[in-house]
Design a protein around this motif. Structure first.
Motif, PDB file in Angstrom:
ATOM      1  N   THR A 114     -80.296  36.777  18.492  1.00 57.64           N
ATOM      2  CA  THR A 114     -80.237  37.503  19.844  1.00 57.64           C
ATOM      3  C   THR A 114     -82.168  38.246  19.492  1.00 57.64           C
ATOM      4  OG1 THR A 114     -78.284  38.922  18.432  1.00 57.64           O
ATOM      5  CG2 THR A 114     -80.546  40.667  19.868  1.00 57.64           C
ATOM      6  N   ASP A 159     -81.757  55.412   9.898  1.00 58.92           N
ATOM      7  CA  ASP A 159     -83.579  54.590  10.149  1.00 58.92           C
ATOM      8  C   ASP A 159     -83.660  53.136  10.853  1.00 58.92           C
ATOM      9  OD1 ASP A 159     -84.815  56.959  10.237  1.00 58.92           O
ATOM     10  OD2 ASP A 159     -85.450  56.731   8.366  1.00 58.92           O
ATOM     11  N   LYS A 194     -80.904  50.916  11.542  1.00 61.00           N
ATOM     12  CA  LYS A 194     -79.492  51.220  12.792  1.00 61.00           C
ATOM     13  C   LYS A 194     -80.440  52.167  13.722  1.00 61.00           C
ATOM     14  CE  LYS A 194     -75.481  51.345  11.103  1.00 61.00           C
ATOM     15  NZ  LYS A 194     -74.028  51.658  11.289  1.00 61.00           N
ATOM     16  N   GLU A 195     -81.066  52.901  13.590  1.00 66.21           N
ATOM     17  CA  GLU A 195     -81.231  53.688  15.135  1.00 66.21           C
ATOM     18  C   GLU A 195     -82.366  52.520  15.675  1.00 66.21           C
ATOM     19  OE1 GLU A 195     -82.131  56.115  18.204  1.00 66.21           O
ATOM     20  OE2 GLU A 195     -80.940  56.478  16.622  1.00 66.21           O
ATOM     21  N   LEU A 225     -82.720  49.381  15.492  1.00 65.19           N
ATOM     22  CA  LEU A 225     -82.283  48.420  16.686  1.00 65.19           C
ATOM     23  C   LEU A 225     -81.361  48.973  18.142  1.00 65.19           C
ATOM     24  CD1 LEU A 225     -80.929  46.718  13.928  1.00 65.19           C
ATOM     25  CD2 LEU A 225     -82.781  45.590  14.951  1.00 65.19           C
ATOM     26  N   LYS A 226     -81.056  50.177  18.012  1.00 64.72           N
ATOM     27  CA  LYS A 226     -80.702  50.991  18.658  1.00 64.72           C
ATOM     28  C   LYS A 226     -81.771  51.497  19.593  1.00 64.72           C
ATOM     29  CE  LYS A 226     -77.476  54.226  19.061  1.00 64.72           C
ATOM     30  NZ  LYS A 226     -76.997  55.171  18.812  1.00 64.72           N
ATOM     31  N   VAL A 227     -83.215  51.851  19.210  1.00 65.65           N
ATOM     32  CA  VAL A 227     -83.724  52.231  20.379  1.00 65.65           C
ATOM     33  C   VAL A 227     -84.086  50.921  21.278  1.00 65.65           C
ATOM     34  CG1 VAL A 227     -86.092  52.542  20.208  1.00 65.65           C
ATOM     35  CG2 VAL A 227     -85.308  53.826  19.203  1.00 65.65           C
ATOM     36  N   HIS A 245     -82.368  47.806  22.388  1.00 68.78           N
ATOM     37  CA  HIS A 245     -80.986  47.131  22.638  1.00 68.78           C
ATOM     38  C   HIS A 245     -81.472  45.839  21.608  1.00 68.78           C
ATOM     39  CE1 HIS A 245     -81.711  50.634  25.819  1.00 68.78           C
ATOM     40  NE2 HIS A 245     -83.423  50.214  26.069  1.00 68.78           N
ATOM     41  N   GLU A 305     -78.467  45.125  20.268  1.00 63.85           N
ATOM     42  CA  GLU A 305     -76.864  44.886  20.025  1.00 63.85           C
ATOM     43  C   GLU A 305     -76.453  44.637  18.393  1.00 63.85           C
ATOM     44  OE1 GLU A 305     -74.798  46.345  23.272  1.00 63.85           O
ATOM     45  OE2 GLU A 305     -76.653  47.327  24.217  1.00 63.85           O
ATOM     46  N   GLU A 357     -70.657  45.802  13.642  1.00 56.87           N
ATOM     47  CA  GLU A 357     -70.953  47.183  12.605  1.00 56.87           C
ATOM     48  C   GLU A 357     -70.642  46.108  11.616  1.00 56.87           C
ATOM     49  OE1 GLU A 357     -71.721  49.849  10.228  1.00 56.87           O
ATOM     50  OE2 GLU A 357     -71.624  50.415  12.148  1.00 56.87           O
ATOM     51  N   PHE A 381     -73.858  44.244  11.172  1.00 56.65           N
ATOM     52  CA  PHE A 381     -74.442  44.407  10.333  1.00 56.65           C
ATOM     53  C   PHE A 381     -74.559  45.377   9.619  1.00 56.65           C
ATOM     54  CE2 PHE A 381     -76.565  48.963   8.844  1.00 56.65           C
ATOM     55  CZ  PHE A 381     -77.878  48.387   9.591  1.00 56.65           C
TER      56      PHE A 381
END
Length: 119
Positions: free
Chosen positions: A5, A36, A38-39, A41-43, A45, A47, A50, A53
Motif C-alpha cells: 500500500t 495513535d 491507527k489514526e 494511517l487513517k489521516v 489514507h 487503509e 482490521e 492491522f
C-alpha cells in the motif's frame, strides 16, 4: 499488505507519516500507541483491513509494550538499508552534529550561516 500500500503511494507518504508521528508524540519518547498509529494511517489514507492491522500491530509491537516506535515501523515497511544509504546517513548525521553544537535538536539559520558560505 502495508508495504504494498505504501510503496504504491511513494516516499511522500512515509515522510509525511514520520512528521505526523513526531507531531503526535507529545512526550517525545519516540513511541506511539495503537490508537495513535491507527489514526496516523487513517489521516494518510492508508487503509488496512482490521484483521491485517492487528497482525501488523503484533509484528511491530514485538516487545508487547502496546507501543511501537517509528524506526520499527520504517524497518518493517522498507527493510534494512543498503550500505550506500547507511554511509550517507552517517555523513548527514555527522554534519548535523557539527551544526547542532548546542545539542538542542534544532539548528537555527544563524548557526547554519556561521558554518556555510555559498560563494
Amino acid at each position: 499488505v502495508l508495504r504494498e500500500t505504501i510503496s504504491k503511494r511513494g516516499v511522500r507518504v512515509i515522510t509525511g507519516l514520520g512528521k505526523y508521528f513526531r507531531h503526535i508524540d507529545k512526550n517525545r519518547n519516540g513511541f506511539l500507541s495503537q490508537a495513535d498509529f491507527k489514526e496516523a494511517l487513517k489521516v494518510f489514507h492508508v487503509e488496512i483491513p482490521e484483521g491485517d492491522f492487528q497482525s501488523l500491530w503484533l509484528l511491530l509491537d514485538d516487545s508487547k509494550s502496546d507501543k511501537v516506535d517509528y524506526g520499527e515501523f520504517t524497518h518493517a515497511v522498507f527493510g534494512e538499508m543498503n550500505e550506500y544509504r547507511k554511509a550517507f546517513v552517517r555523513k548527514v548525521s555527522l554534519a548535523y552534529m557539527k551544526l547542532d553544537f548546542n545539542k538542542t535538536g534544532s539548528v537555527p539559520m544563524v548557526d547554519i550561516r556561521k558554518c556555510y558560505c555559498a560563494k
